[in-house]
Design a protein around this motif. Structure first.
Motif, PDB file in Angstrom:
ATOM      1  N   THR B  71      49.377  34.416  49.286  1.00  0.00           N
ATOM      2  CA  THR B  71      49.288  33.760  50.591  1.00  0.00           C
ATOM      3  C   THR B  71      48.699  32.363  50.477  1.00  0.00           C
ATOM      4  O   THR B  71      48.644  31.627  51.446  1.00  0.00           O
ATOM      5  CB  THR B  71      48.409  34.562  51.554  1.00  0.00           C
ATOM      6  OG1 THR B  71      47.111  34.688  50.958  1.00  0.00           O
ATOM      7  CG2 THR B  71      48.964  35.936  51.799  1.00  0.00           C
ATOM      8  N   SER B 114      46.746  40.519  48.023  1.00  0.00           N
ATOM      9  CA  SER B 114      46.630  41.390  46.858  1.00  0.00           C
ATOM     10  C   SER B 114      46.857  42.839  47.267  1.00  0.00           C
ATOM     11  O   SER B 114      47.449  43.616  46.531  1.00  0.00           O
ATOM     12  CB  SER B 114      45.236  41.270  46.243  1.00  0.00           C
ATOM     13  OG  SER B 114      44.837  39.940  46.172  1.00  0.00           O
ATOM     14  N   ARG B 117      50.787  43.805  48.055  1.00  0.00           N
ATOM     15  CA  ARG B 117      51.904  43.329  47.223  1.00  0.00           C
ATOM     16  C   ARG B 117      52.735  44.446  46.618  1.00  0.00           C
ATOM     17  O   ARG B 117      53.967  44.396  46.656  1.00  0.00           O
ATOM     18  CB  ARG B 117      51.383  42.393  46.135  1.00  0.00           C
ATOM     19  CG  ARG B 117      50.288  42.996  45.292  1.00  0.00           C
ATOM     20  CD  ARG B 117      49.745  42.009  44.270  1.00  0.00           C
ATOM     21  NE  ARG B 117      48.373  42.392  43.923  1.00  0.00           N
ATOM     22  CZ  ARG B 117      47.673  41.834  42.969  1.00  0.00           C
ATOM     23  NH1 ARG B 117      48.178  40.850  42.267  1.00  0.00           N
ATOM     24  NH2 ARG B 117      46.453  42.223  42.717  1.00  0.00           N
ATOM     25  N   ARG B 131      53.225  36.663  41.673  1.00  0.00           N
ATOM     26  CA  ARG B 131      52.043  36.511  42.535  1.00  0.00           C
ATOM     27  C   ARG B 131      50.786  36.714  41.724  1.00  0.00           C
ATOM     28  O   ARG B 131      50.128  37.711  41.875  1.00  0.00           O
ATOM     29  CB  ARG B 131      52.119  37.555  43.647  1.00  0.00           C
ATOM     30  CG  ARG B 131      51.221  37.255  44.793  1.00  0.00           C
ATOM     31  CD  ARG B 131      50.715  38.516  45.443  1.00  0.00           C
ATOM     32  NE  ARG B 131      49.543  38.227  46.222  1.00  0.00           N
ATOM     33  CZ  ARG B 131      48.338  38.068  45.696  1.00  0.00           C
ATOM     34  NH1 ARG B 131      48.135  38.199  44.416  1.00  0.00           N
ATOM     35  NH2 ARG B 131      47.317  37.764  46.481  1.00  0.00           N
ATOM     36  N   ASN B 132      50.473  35.756  40.864  1.00  0.00           N
ATOM     37  CA  ASN B 132      49.391  35.912  39.885  1.00  0.00           C
ATOM     38  C   ASN B 132      48.931  37.348  39.721  1.00  0.00           C
ATOM     39  O   ASN B 132      47.807  37.698  40.000  1.00  0.00           O
ATOM     40  CB  ASN B 132      48.189  34.992  40.121  1.00  0.00           C
ATOM     41  CG  ASN B 132      48.112  34.441  41.527  1.00  0.00           C
ATOM     42  OD1 ASN B 132      48.662  35.020  42.449  1.00  0.00           O
ATOM     43  ND2 ASN B 132      47.440  33.338  41.701  1.00  0.00           N
ATOM     44  N   THR B 134      48.236  40.633  37.385  1.00  0.00           N
ATOM     45  CA  THR B 134      47.890  41.013  36.023  1.00  0.00           C
ATOM     46  C   THR B 134      48.672  42.243  35.582  1.00  0.00           C
ATOM     47  O   THR B 134      48.789  43.211  36.329  1.00  0.00           O
ATOM     48  CB  THR B 134      46.384  41.320  35.937  1.00  0.00           C
ATOM     49  OG1 THR B 134      45.675  40.196  36.449  1.00  0.00           O
ATOM     50  CG2 THR B 134      45.964  41.575  34.505  1.00  0.00           C
ATOM     51  N   ARG B 139      49.279  49.818  36.439  1.00  0.00           N
ATOM     52  CA  ARG B 139      50.301  49.223  37.303  1.00  0.00           C
ATOM     53  C   ARG B 139      51.686  49.470  36.710  1.00  0.00           C
ATOM     54  O   ARG B 139      52.649  49.691  37.425  1.00  0.00           O
ATOM     55  CB  ARG B 139      50.050  47.725  37.452  1.00  0.00           C
ATOM     56  CG  ARG B 139      48.854  47.447  38.344  1.00  0.00           C
ATOM     57  CD  ARG B 139      48.516  45.984  38.394  1.00  0.00           C
ATOM     58  NE  ARG B 139      47.393  45.758  39.304  1.00  0.00           N
ATOM     59  CZ  ARG B 139      46.844  44.574  39.504  1.00  0.00           C
ATOM     60  NH1 ARG B 139      47.310  43.521  38.863  1.00  0.00           N
ATOM     61  NH2 ARG B 139      45.853  44.440  40.346  1.00  0.00           N
ATOM     62  N   GLN B 180      38.222  39.657  46.004  1.00  0.00           N
ATOM     63  CA  GLN B 180      39.349  40.086  46.826  1.00  0.00           C
ATOM     64  C   GLN B 180      39.686  41.537  46.516  1.00  0.00           C
ATOM     65  O   GLN B 180      39.706  41.929  45.351  1.00  0.00           O
ATOM     66  CB  GLN B 180      40.557  39.189  46.551  1.00  0.00           C
ATOM     67  CG  GLN B 180      40.334  37.790  47.097  1.00  0.00           C
ATOM     68  CD  GLN B 180      41.349  36.799  46.605  1.00  0.00           C
ATOM     69  OE1 GLN B 180      42.533  37.052  46.639  1.00  0.00           O
ATOM     70  NE2 GLN B 180      40.877  35.660  46.154  1.00  0.00           N
ATOM     71  N   THR B 183      42.426  44.079  43.623  1.00  0.00           N
ATOM     72  CA  THR B 183      42.679  43.260  42.436  1.00  0.00           C
ATOM     73  C   THR B 183      42.067  43.912  41.198  1.00  0.00           C
ATOM     74  O   THR B 183      41.249  44.820  41.306  1.00  0.00           O
ATOM     75  CB  THR B 183      42.031  41.874  42.582  1.00  0.00           C
ATOM     76  OG1 THR B 183      40.634  42.064  42.797  1.00  0.00           O
ATOM     77  CG2 THR B 183      42.621  41.114  43.743  1.00  0.00           C
ATOM     78  N   THR B 184      42.467  43.411  40.048  1.00  0.00           N
ATOM     79  CA  THR B 184      41.791  43.820  38.818  1.00  0.00           C
ATOM     80  C   THR B 184      40.383  43.219  38.809  1.00  0.00           C
ATOM     81  O   THR B 184      39.493  43.746  38.155  1.00  0.00           O
ATOM     82  CB  THR B 184      42.541  43.287  37.590  1.00  0.00           C
ATOM     83  OG1 THR B 184      42.839  41.907  37.801  1.00  0.00           O
ATOM     84  CG2 THR B 184      43.826  44.040  37.377  1.00  0.00           C
ATOM     85  N   ASP B 207      41.641  37.756  51.190  1.00  0.00           N
ATOM     86  CA  ASP B 207      42.447  36.756  50.493  1.00  0.00           C
ATOM     87  C   ASP B 207      41.593  35.581  50.034  1.00  0.00           C
ATOM     88  O   ASP B 207      40.392  35.513  50.295  1.00  0.00           O
ATOM     89  CB  ASP B 207      43.614  36.281  51.372  1.00  0.00           C
ATOM     90  CG  ASP B 207      43.131  35.779  52.708  1.00  0.00           C
ATOM     91  OD1 ASP B 207      41.980  35.304  52.777  1.00  0.00           O
ATOM     92  OD2 ASP B 207      43.892  35.850  53.688  1.00  0.00           O
ATOM     93  N   ASN B 208      42.261  34.666  49.367  1.00  0.00           N
ATOM     94  CA  ASN B 208      41.583  33.506  48.811  1.00  0.00           C
ATOM     95  C   ASN B 208      40.873  32.699  49.890  1.00  0.00           C
ATOM     96  O   ASN B 208      39.733  32.281  49.738  1.00  0.00           O
ATOM     97  CB  ASN B 208      42.631  32.645  48.095  1.00  0.00           C
ATOM     98  CG  ASN B 208      42.009  31.543  47.291  1.00  0.00           C
ATOM     99  OD1 ASN B 208      40.852  31.635  46.899  1.00  0.00           O
ATOM    100  ND2 ASN B 208      42.766  30.488  47.052  1.00  0.00           N
ATOM    101  N   ASP B 226      40.695  35.073  39.032  1.00  0.00           N
ATOM    102  CA  ASP B 226      41.293  34.504  37.830  1.00  0.00           C
ATOM    103  C   ASP B 226      40.844  33.049  37.671  1.00  0.00           C
ATOM    104  O   ASP B 226      40.862  32.286  38.633  1.00  0.00           O
ATOM    105  CB  ASP B 226      42.814  34.538  37.937  1.00  0.00           C
ATOM    106  CG  ASP B 226      43.333  35.966  38.061  1.00  0.00           C
ATOM    107  OD1 ASP B 226      42.615  36.890  37.653  1.00  0.00           O
ATOM    108  OD2 ASP B 226      44.455  36.135  38.566  1.00  0.00           O
TER     109      ASP B 226
HETATM  110  N1  LIG Z   1      45.174  38.787  38.673  1.00  0.00           N
HETATM  111  C1  LIG Z   1      44.447  39.628  39.556  1.00  0.00           C
HETATM  112  C2  LIG Z   1      44.006  38.894  40.813  1.00  0.00           C
HETATM  113  C3  LIG Z   1      45.137  38.350  41.611  1.00  0.00           C
HETATM  114  C4  LIG Z   1      44.663  37.609  42.861  1.00  0.00           C
HETATM  115  O1  LIG Z   1      44.482  38.186  43.914  1.00  0.00           O
HETATM  116  N2  LIG Z   1      44.462  36.307  42.735  1.00  0.00           N
HETATM  117  C5  LIG Z   1      43.986  35.517  43.821  1.00  0.00           C
HETATM  118  C6  LIG Z   1      43.502  34.252  43.203  1.00  0.00           C
HETATM  119  S1  LIG Z   1      42.974  33.094  44.352  1.00  0.00           S
HETATM  120  C7  LIG Z   1      45.114  35.210  44.788  1.00  0.00           C
HETATM  121  O2  LIG Z   1      46.223  35.058  44.384  1.00  0.00           O
HETATM  122  N3  LIG Z   1      44.822  35.070  46.086  1.00  0.00           N
HETATM  123  C8  LIG Z   1      45.784  34.566  46.999  1.00  0.00           C
HETATM  124  C9  LIG Z   1      45.895  35.342  48.243  1.00  0.00           C
HETATM  125  O3  LIG Z   1      44.861  35.568  48.842  1.00  0.00           O
HETATM  126  O4  LIG Z   1      46.980  35.731  48.659  1.00  0.00           O
HETATM  127  C10 LIG Z   1      45.262  40.834  39.903  1.00  0.00           C
HETATM  128  O5  LIG Z   1      46.446  40.854  39.603  1.00  0.00           O
HETATM  129  O6  LIG Z   1      44.737  41.781  40.478  1.00  0.00           O
END
Ligand SMILES: N[C@@H](CCC(=O)N[C@@H](CS)C(=O)NCC(=O)O)C(=O)O
Lengths: 405, 369
Positions: B71, B114, B117, B131-132, B134, B139, B180, B183-184, B207-208, B226
């Motif tokens: 997001t 997170s 997803r 979506r970044n 891991t 998973r 968050q 998440t991992t 969220d972020n 991350d």
């Molecule tokens: N890599 C970790 C963390 C992923 C994660 O949530 N990253 C944050 C980093 S800021 C993110 O993408 N947030 C964006 C959002 O709130 O949608 C996972 O896969 O669980």
């Protein structure tokens, strides 16, 4: 000559199941039941099939696996090594805590506001109307988020309490710290001998109850009411207080103090908890106030006037005539408002309060991928609480119905 | 904050979608399976080709790709001032769309927190997640996802305000930490503090944006996620110099795109678009010079760009010049990195381990053969 035909007994035809009023009721019920069962099984079957297509099964084993995450507010011991099941339980207790504290304050506030709204003082009545309309007509989610934002944005960080000339100081003789992470209160520490204090307190309460009953009996028989109020208060306070000093102050207070990043010791009420409880209590109290007002207004004016003409003073009229009757009307909707508050508490997620939605329905669900199972358990929990509360209403209704003599 | 509540509603809707089989693909797939088993019984032989992807059919029929992104993670997926989706993950999906349609804009981005997803992917709300995310054992297995590879080797870091006076994560005993949920990150955090005999107070956020807000308000001492996302977040703060990303990296976070289990051919397509971008960098093929390789003697380049005789991409149902289009969309892996995370982007993340193996990194694609 006339042959008397035997009385014609209509033979049973299948169509009668629907056309004949004698059978129709039952057959419709049976049909509905069959349809219901069929739909239910179709749903279950369909769900299982679709999950299988995704390569998933239905299993509750995850409840016994290590959770791996931490929870900030725990009423029972819990670490990241505990199971998902225990995490769910920690969440359930957190939900019940908010529900209980929220209902308590909502009731007190609601009673107060509801009665004041009937005040003859124009200003007071208007202010109470504004209170009620304000809280009732804004979605509770907005209240939760707003109170949380106020609590985090306009309070000092723990760091501000540091140093020789700190920007922020603790309240009430350095005993309460209001920070943007929550409010810290002194916690009671129960030392040796506390047990005797508890015993003496319980005994005092029992004695007071006994006196009250005696006074009531006297009133019924002689019509005289005994002055029990001050006596009761003295009985409750004095012996226990005396014992407290006699044993040597077994209960002491543990004050919060700043250490490192945060305050240590004391009772920590997190902002998420405060915001959620406060918002739910304020919101629900507005509904309760209206219920209380309606309950009081429902008692006909004639009764007040009759009581007044007997020479009863206004507060006696309220306590002896109006309230006992109004309660019968107030209590059932009051309890259903408790139910609403409990269900609304699942909005906890907006401020990160770890209720059962946050643990079982949030982190556990995400980490294990057991969406269906978690949601079913969650629904089961809320259903149980609801059924429990509504059975209380039913019990109340049955036992307090006006007995027609 | 509202995001958290909305995610919950979305989650329930997705669950209903799964239960009632509202997903076109599954419906068709089951029909397909019934038909093919009848075929097997009647004809004694299956009559479908190996290179068939149901998801690809859906995507083609729809006319665009549905790509799940975060997001709002600066550098990975954000919306720029002109309302365009930009970022490292966004560019990967554009390359995939270009491979399928020849048009990098034929993609619709769906912002996912997170927490929702994986359910969104399972319910068919998106065709692919970039979506970044891991790559982990559970998973992969328990959550039934197929990871297509690693597009960023990341690790979990911590950001603090400089005036906190902390220079190492080991000084964070007793700190309040923003994380968050889903998440991992939250799992690593618990393990790391436990291993080091430290305590902490978690502040869970959705969220972020919310984490950042709580962190800035001082409701938590440190924000952990991350490290790449932390760097991206930091440079976008009002005074980046007031904040510090601590040197310790406490976990391995191999991030990569993923699809749901069950459509291996779709997974192949996504995997090889990613590989193509990495190979292009190894070979020095860039967005600018991509048209100048017609006379090269390197057979792999001809296979990759579809300039040779063989049409090996037909095997997965893509046009011959699919990878040409994919690379042309946003450049090779290195260019995408530079534009979104590297010097050009202002985030200034070093390539480090994410450099190509030819330049000392560990990015290494299997051969395109
Ligand atoms: N890599 C970790 C963390 C992923 C994660 O949530 N990253 C944050 C980093 S800021 C993110 O993408 N947030 C964006 C959002 O709130 O949608 C996972 O896969 O669980």
């Amino acid at each position: 000559m006339k042959a008397s035909a035997p009385p014609k007994t209509e033979s049973f035809k299948l169509s009668m199941l629907l056309s004949d009023t004698r059978y129709r009721g039952t057959s419709l019920q049976v049909i509905t039941f069959i349809i219901f069962v069929a739909v239910f099984f179709w749903l279950v079957d369909n769900t299982l099939k679709n999950l299988a297509l995704l390569g998933k099964d239905v299993s509750f084993n995850f409840l016994f696996l290590r959770a791996g995450y931490d929870i900030n507010q725990r009423l029972i011991p819990y670490t990241s090594d505990s199971t998902h099941g225990r995490a769910a339980f920690v969440g359930i207790l957190n939900t019940l805590l908010v529900a209980f504290v929220g209902c308590f304050f909502a009731t007190i506030l609601g009673l107060f506001v509801g009665i004041l709204r009937l005040s003859k003082n124009w200003l007071v009545a208007k202010l109470m109307s504004i209170y009620i309309e304000g809280f009732r007509n804004v979605p509770v989610l907005l209240w939760i988020v707003m109170i949380f934002a106020l609590l985090t944005e306009f309070t000092p960080a723990p760091k501000a309490f540091k140093g020789a000339d700190p920007q922020a100081t603790m309240l009430l003789f350095d005993s309460i710290a209001v920070t943007n992470r929550g409010t810290y209160f002194p916690a009671p520490i129960f030392g040796e001998g506390s047990f005797w204090l508890l015993l003496s307190f319980i005994l005092s309460v029992l004695i007071v109850i006994f006196i009250k009953q005696y006074a009531n009996k006297q009133k019924k028989e002689t019509g005289k009411s005994l002055p029990t109020f001050w006596i009761s208060i003295l009985i409750i306070i004095l012996p226990t207080l005396g014992l407290y000093f006699l044993i040597g102050k077994p209960i002491s207070l543990e004050y919060p103090y700043l250490k490192g990043f945060n305050f240590k010791d004391g009772i920590h009420l997190r902002n998420s908890f405060l915001a959620l409880t406060l918002a739910l209590a304020l919101y629900t109290s507005a509904f309760i106030a209206e219920i209380v007002r309606a309950g009081i207004l429902a008692i006909s004016k004639g009764q007040t006037e009759a009581a007044a003409s007997l020479g009863l003073r206004p507060n006696k009229i309220m306590n002896l005539i109006i309230l006992p009757q109004a309660l019968r009307i107030i209590v059932p909707p009051l309890i259903s408002n408790y139910l609403n508050l409990t269900k609304n508490s699942s909005l906890a997620i907006a401020v990160g309060y770890m209720d059962v939605r946050g643990t079982l329905g949030g982190i556990t669900l995400n980490q294990t991928g057991r969406e269906l199972e978690s949601m079913l358990l969650l629904m089961g929990f809320y259903l149980c609480v609801s059924l429990l509360i509504s059975s209380v209403i039913n019990y109340y209704n049955r036992s307090f119905q006006i007995v027609v003599r | 904050m509202f995001n958290a509540v909305f995610s919950q509603i979305i989650l329930v809707l997705l669950l209903i979608k799964i239960i009632f089989n509202l997903k076109g693909e599954i419906m068709r797939k089951s029909l397909f399976m019934v038909l093919s088993s009848i075929l097997l019984i009647v004809g004694g032989q299956a009559a479908f080709s190996g290179g068939h992807s149901v998801t690809l059919d859906d995507v083609k029929a729809r006319g665009n790709l549905l790509c799940g992104v975060s997001t709002g993670a600066p550098g990975f997926a954000t919306i720029d001032d002109s309302g365009k989706d930009v970022g490292f993950d966004v560019d990967y999906c554009r390359a995939l769309a270009a491979a399928i349609f020849g048009d990098p804009m034929a993609v619709k981005f769906v912002g996912l927190t997170s927490a929702v997803r994986f359910t969104a992917l399972a319910a068919g709300e998106v065709d692919i997640l970039a979506r970044n995310t891991t790559w982990t054992y559970s998973r992969d297995t328990d959550l039934k996802q197929t990871f297509l590879g690693v597009n960023y080797y990341d690790g979990q870091g911590f950001m603090v305000k400089k005036d906190l006076g902390v220079n190492s994560t080991l000084e964070l005993d007793g700190a309040t930490v923003c994380i968050q949920v889903g998440t991992t990150t939250e799992l690593n955090l618990a393990d790391y503090f436990k291993e080091n005999g430290m305590s902490y107070e978690p502040v869970p956020t959705a969220d972020n944006a919310e984490s950042q807000q709580q962190y800035l308000a001082g409701a938590c001492d440190t924000y952990t996620t991350d490290a790449s996302a932390l760097h991206g977040t930091r440079v976008n703060l009002e005074n980046p110099d007031d904040h510090l990303v601590l040197p310790e990296i406490i976990s391995k976070e191999p991030l990569g795109p993923l699809v749901r289990h069950g459509d291996d051919n779709w997974a192949d397509i996504g995997r090889w678009v990613l590989n193509a971008l990495i190979i292009a960098e190894e070979k020095g093929i860039t967005k600018a010079n991509i048209d100048s390789w017609k006379d090269t003697k390197d057979a792999e380049i001809h296979r990759l760009l579809g300039t040779g005789d063989d049409d090996i991409l037909a095997m997965v149902g893509l046009p011959k010049n699919a990878m040409y289009n994919a690379i042309k969309a946003g450049g090779n892996y290195g260019e995408i990195f530079e534009n979104n995370l590297g010097a050009t982007s202002g985030i200034n993340i070093e390539r480090g381990v994410n450099a190509s193996w030819t330049k000392g990194g560990i990015l290494y694609s299997p051969p395109f053969r």
